[in-house]
Design an enzyme around this catalytic site. Structure first.
Site, mmCIF file in Angstrom:
data_model
loop_
_atom_site.group_PDB
_atom_site.id
_atom_site.type_symbol
_atom_site.label_atom_id
_atom_site.label_comp_id
_atom_site.label_asym_id
_atom_site.label_seq_id
_atom_site.Cartn_x
_atom_site.Cartn_y
_atom_site.Cartn_z
ATOM 1 N N TYR A 189 0.825 -1.211 0.000
ATOM 2 C CA TYR A 189 0.000 0.000 0.000
ATOM 3 C C TYR A 189 0.861 1.264 0.000
ATOM 4 O O TYR A 189 0.627 2.196 -0.784
ATOM 5 C CB TYR A 189 -0.912 -0.025 1.228
ATOM 6 C CG TYR A 189 -1.876 1.138 1.325
ATOM 7 C CD1 TYR A 189 -3.078 1.120 0.621
ATOM 8 C CD2 TYR A 189 -1.603 2.239 2.128
ATOM 9 C CE1 TYR A 189 -3.979 2.176 0.712
ATOM 10 C CE2 TYR A 189 -2.490 3.291 2.230
ATOM 11 C CZ TYR A 189 -3.682 3.251 1.521
ATOM 12 O OH TYR A 189 -4.554 4.296 1.621
ATOM 13 N N LYS B 146 1.005 4.284 -2.867
ATOM 14 C CA LYS B 146 0.627 5.659 -2.535
ATOM 15 C C LYS B 146 1.809 6.614 -2.709
ATOM 16 O O LYS B 146 1.611 7.795 -3.064
ATOM 17 C CB LYS B 146 0.064 5.726 -1.116
ATOM 18 C CG LYS B 146 -1.282 5.001 -0.968
ATOM 19 C CD LYS B 146 -2.328 5.570 -1.925
ATOM 20 C CE LYS B 146 -3.691 4.965 -1.749
ATOM 21 N NZ LYS B 146 -4.722 5.562 -2.616
#
Length: 240
Positions: free
Chosen positions: A147, A151
């Site tokens: 993740y 990002k």
């Protein structure tokens, strides 16, 4: 004529708040969603915002979905790339599939969403792009190598697109929310939630509407000279 705004992951959580805020600001909004038909139908009934179903991880599906939005509503001039998933695990336990799913949605999904609309923005010499990144893309997070990587990559997309789009009056910016009181966060055990709040100097979780206000400003004419920037909305939890 109202500008058309596409919000991916736009029928729930932060995305829903963004969709509602943009509609209130005078935009014609299309809210994309991936799979929860019941939630999307309820959202449309409550807000009057049209929803469109496709998986942003699939380029062909994204291209077809975007073409349908434009056929229904007109050229897309504002894109908020908000769709995202988590598949958390410590790195030594993370599977290739957990890595791939998150990369396909959170990183490649941004490409799949922006690439079909970019030529039209260049041709019309106007566009507003906002990518919803995360505090964990800025500082990293235990159990979120996949993740955090996506990002952080989203911030690279924004900085690069800003340079390519500036002479066409296209801006690309990012918002990095901290911990927001969404359905996902509120579902964690209370003790865990309390420990999260204890690490936030503001002493509370953020509200989805606070992220939506950041987005509404960035896509406005008032923000025309802000390009390639990141707004950190995290209650002073982390500074870049």
């Amino acid at each position: 004529m109202a500008r058309v705004a596409l919000v991916t992951g736009g029928s729930r959580g932060i995305g829903a708040a963004i969709s509602v805020a943009l509609k209130a600001a005078g935009y014609t909004v299309a809210a994309n969603y991936a799979g929860n038909d019941e939630a999307a139908a309820r959202f449309s009934a409550e807000t009057g915002i049209k929803t469109y179903k496709w998986n942003v991880a699939d380029y062909d599906a994204s291209k077809a979905g975007i073409a349908q939005v434009e056929a229904d509503l007109g050229p897309i001039e504002v894109v908020v790339a908000n769709a995202g998933i988590t598949r958390d695990a410590p790195f030594h336990k993370m599977t290739p599939d957990q890595w791939r799913q998150v990369v396909d949605t959170n990183l490649t999904g941004v490409f799949n969403t922006l690439h079909p609309v970019w030529p039209g923005m260049r041709e019309r010499k106007f566009g507003r792009v906002v990518v919803i990144s995360s505090i964990n893309g800025q500082k990293g997070q235990f159990g979120q190598v996949n993740y955090a990587a996506t990002k952080a990559g989203d911030l690279g997309i924004v900085k690069s697109l800003a340079q390519e789009g500036a002479r066409f009056n296209i801006t690309a910016n990012a918002v990095c929310p901290g911990y927001i009181a969404t359905e996902m966060v509120m579902a964690v055990p209370e003790k865990v939630r309390e420990s999260i709040i204890a690490a936030i100097p503001a002493g509370r979780l953020g509200k989805p509407e606070e992220i939506a206000r950041c987005v509404t400003f960035l896509v406005s004419d008032d923000a025309g000279f802000i390009n390639g920037s990141t707004i950190s909305a995290n209650g002073a939890q982390f500074f870049v």
